[in-house]
Write a protein that holds these residues in place. Structure first.
Motif, short mmCIF file in Angstrom:
data_model
loop_
_atom_site.label_atom_id
_atom_site.label_comp_id
_atom_site.label_asym_id
_atom_site.label_seq_id
_atom_site.Cartn_x
_atom_site.Cartn_y
_atom_site.Cartn_z
N ALA A 286 0.84 -1.20 0.00
CA ALA A 286 0.00 0.00 0.00
C ALA A 286 0.87 1.25 0.00
O ALA A 286 2.09 1.19 0.22
CB ALA A 286 -0.92 0.03 1.22
N LEU A 287 0.22 2.38 -0.23
CA LEU A 287 0.90 3.68 -0.10
C LEU A 287 1.23 3.97 1.35
O LEU A 287 2.16 4.71 1.66
CB LEU A 287 0.02 4.79 -0.66
CG LEU A 287 -0.16 4.79 -2.18
CD1 LEU A 287 -1.35 5.66 -2.57
CD2 LEU A 287 1.09 5.28 -2.87
N ALA A 288 0.44 3.40 2.25
CA ALA A 288 0.70 3.52 3.69
C ALA A 288 0.16 2.25 4.34
O ALA A 288 -0.98 1.85 4.06
CB ALA A 288 0.02 4.74 4.27
N ARG B 85 14.79 11.46 -3.24
CA ARG B 85 14.77 12.86 -3.66
C ARG B 85 13.36 13.43 -3.61
O ARG B 85 13.11 14.50 -3.06
CB ARG B 85 15.34 13.03 -5.07
CG ARG B 85 15.41 14.49 -5.52
CD ARG B 85 15.67 14.61 -7.02
NE ARG B 85 14.52 14.10 -7.79
CZ ARG B 85 14.54 13.92 -9.10
NH1 ARG B 85 15.65 14.16 -9.78
NH2 ARG B 85 13.47 13.47 -9.73
N ASP B 86 12.40 12.70 -4.21
CA ASP B 86 11.05 13.22 -4.35
C ASP B 86 10.12 12.77 -3.23
O ASP B 86 8.95 13.16 -3.19
CB ASP B 86 10.45 12.80 -5.70
CG ASP B 86 11.12 13.51 -6.86
OD1 ASP B 86 11.75 14.56 -6.62
OD2 ASP B 86 11.02 13.03 -8.00
N GLN B 87 10.63 11.95 -2.30
CA GLN B 87 9.86 11.50 -1.14
C GLN B 87 8.55 10.82 -1.53
O GLN B 87 7.50 11.05 -0.94
CB GLN B 87 9.59 12.69 -0.19
CG GLN B 87 10.84 13.26 0.46
CD GLN B 87 11.54 12.25 1.36
OE1 GLN B 87 10.98 11.79 2.36
NE2 GLN B 87 12.76 11.86 1.01
N GLU B 88 8.63 9.99 -2.57
CA GLU B 88 7.50 9.14 -2.97
C GLU B 88 7.79 7.75 -2.45
O GLU B 88 8.90 7.21 -2.68
CB GLU B 88 7.36 9.12 -4.49
CG GLU B 88 7.22 10.50 -5.12
CD GLU B 88 5.86 10.70 -5.75
OE1 GLU B 88 4.88 10.12 -5.25
OE2 GLU B 88 5.80 11.45 -6.72
N ALA B 89 6.83 7.13 -1.78
CA ALA B 89 7.09 5.84 -1.15
C ALA B 89 5.94 4.87 -1.37
O ALA B 89 4.79 5.27 -1.54
CB ALA B 89 7.34 6.01 0.35
N PHE B 90 6.29 3.59 -1.37
CA PHE B 90 5.32 2.50 -1.45
C PHE B 90 5.84 1.40 -0.54
O PHE B 90 7.06 1.22 -0.40
CB PHE B 90 5.20 2.00 -2.90
CG PHE B 90 4.01 1.13 -3.15
CD1 PHE B 90 2.74 1.67 -3.24
CD2 PHE B 90 4.14 -0.25 -3.31
CE1 PHE B 90 1.63 0.87 -3.48
CE2 PHE B 90 3.04 -1.05 -3.55
CZ PHE B 90 1.78 -0.50 -3.64
#
Length: 522
Positions: free
Chosen positions: A197-199, A213-218
């Protein structure tokens, strides 16, 4: 006479109101001045997200209600054509005043209803959106520009009452778990599946797939004795969860979504009047032209912009020597499929991926045409299993592109973000914005196009996929990209004009969207 007094009063009131769900003004700057250092810190990005969120919160104030009877009713509300006539002239503006009432017939004292106005002539394959002005006091002005002659039907749909809009906005931003992802990890000759999930609210050990760098997480729950790098495939399904109350959910039952407010009105007659002025010749559509509401109209199944003209351009000739990147969701993959079916010399290249979401490349070696479609990264919703071995964020793809005048990038995203809190979409759009900004610094002649979302089916899983979510994203996207020299293809307004209500509109709509691209680049 009394109606005219009311109308003038509403107009005076409107001039004092800074925000409306139906109007978020933006100005397209044709020659932006990019900052010398386009690298943005995580803290600055968080502040940018917060500012946009605050702006959106002003558009959608809380509207709690204790009983459905106090919510907006299309049946009890009143629509009045101002200064009605037996016959109208082509080019005239026709105004409709809406006075919203609840289910007990009481006047509403605030706005925020999600309305969709459209005029159409099915026999002529003609259509256009109407402009909705919300006076934030229970009244609205709907303005139709009468673009063509003939019998014209008028429609104003109450997609959601303001109370439903407020509930959807609150619910959307409460949780990430309306869609659950299942990740497949390879362990030798066998596979292990875990939740992703995304969280993730889990005490288990997690795999974090982070773009630092862009603080995108999965995230995925880490399988025992399997490294995180072994993640190979993904699919998703809707989770039986809702952040709406039982009373709020009743507002989104099929019979309450998209209710017609002008069912009792007959079609109007529009003629070419003798006093009609000569229509000025419009310039060919190019970057940086002013945006209007509506942005154009459909006539004989062909899109006609208000502020410019679209030439009939030979596709293969236009694309000679060009490399086109189509980045995003399946609505831009439709473009890829249209290109391949329209240019018989385009040959698909096997990139050794499988499934509907595989990267696609088509080339014409003789004409030096290269067209590539690539999906965006998480969240990517789909019940069919897809490979994530080469999944990457659009910003990363753009950073690898050298760019020059024959490089064309078309970006489309939104549909897969609707079930998740809006900050996920805003962060993604900001990161793409910054990557485009870096690209235009090193290669200012590169052509970048943003294709807005299509409208979609009204009654499909409203809490997750309502067009209200898409409309908010549409407003945010235009706001975010207003300072860059990029082209906007207003697929939102185009698909309203066509009346498609389909996330994947028919070929004629795709053809007209692509014709705008061809006019931008040739």
């Amino acid at each position: 006479m009394e109606l005219c007094k009311v109308f003038k009063l509403e107009l005076r009131t409107a001039l004092k109101l800074p925000f409306s769900l139906h109007h978020w003004n933006f100005v397209m700057k044709t020659q932006p001045e990019p900052p010398p250092n386009p690298i943005v810190s995580p803290t600055e990005t968080a502040l940018r997200i917060q500012r946009i969120m605050e702006k959106l919160d002003q558009l959608v104030p809380p509207r709690p209600f204790t009983n459905v009877s106090s919510t907006t009713s299309a049946t009890h509300s009143r629509a009045t054509v101002l200064s009605p006539r037996d016959t109208y002239c082509r080019g005239d503006r026709l105004d409709v005043l809406l006075e919203m009432r609840d289910h007990l017939g009481r006047r509403k004292e605030y706005g925020g209803d999600f309305l969709r106005a459209r005029m159409s002539s099915p026999a002529l394959k003609a259509g256009a959106s109407g402009k909705v002005t919300d006076f934030n006091n229970g009244t609205y002005l709907v303005s139709f520009t009468l673009f063509w002659e003939g019998q014209v039907s008028l429609s104003v749909l109450l997609i959601h009452p303001s109370e439903g809009v407020s509930a959807l906005w609150r619910a959307r931003n409460q949780g990430y778990d309306r869609v659950i992802f299942t990740g497949q990890f390879n362990r030798g000759t066998s596979q292990v599946n875990t939740d992703c999930a995304l969280a993730l609210n889990s005490s288990a050990e997690l795999c974090e797939y982070l773009d630092t760098r862009d603080q995108e997480a999965f995230y995925c729950v880490k399988p025992p004795n399997v490294p995180c790098a072994a993640l190979t495939h993904m699919h998703s399904k809707n989770k039986d969860v809702s952040y709406l109350s039982k009373q709020e959910r009743s507002l989104f039952e099929r019979s309450n979504v998209g209710v017609e407010m002008m069912a009792k009105f007959n079609a109007i007659t529009v003629s070419k009047c003798h006093s009609e002025k000569t229509v000025p010749v419009k310039r060919q559509c190019k970057f940086g032209m002013a945006s209007t509401i509506p942005s154009g109209h459909v006539w004989k199944d062909t899109w006609n912009p208000v502020s410019c003209s679209l030439a009939a351009i030979e596709m293969k000739e236009c694309l000679r020597g060009k490399f086109i990147y189509l980045l995003g969701d399946s609505t831009i993959r439709q473009w890829m499929e249209y290109f391949k079916s329209s240019i018989n010399t385009l040959k698909s290249v096997d990139l050794h991926e499988s499934g509907k979401l595989q990267k696609q490349l088509a080339v014409d070696l003789n004409e030096n045409i290269n067209i590539q479609w690539q999906r965006h990264s998480y969240p990517l919703i789909g019940s069919l299993t897809y490979s994530v071995k080469e999944i990457e964020y659009i910003a990363q793809v753009i950073d690898r592109i050298g760019g020059e005048k024959n490089t064309i990038i078309v970006i489309s995203l939104g549909q897969h973000f609707r079930p998740f809190p809006i900050d996920v979409f805003i962060r993604r759009a900001l990161n793409i914005h910054d990557a485009v900004q870096r690209l235009l610094l090193r290669s200012p002649e590169t052509v970048v196009i943003i294709k807005a979302e299509n409208i979609r089916e009204m009654n499909v899983d409203v809490e997750r996929f309502s067009d209200f979510h898409g409309y908010i994203q549409y407003l945010a996207l235009k706001d975010i990209f207003q300072d860059l020299n990029v082209g906007i293809i207003d697929a939102w307004d185009i698909t309203i004009a066509y009346g498609t209500n389909n996330v994947h509109p028919p070929q004629s709509v795709v053809r007209n969207q692509i014709n705008i691209l061809l006019n931008f680049i040739c």
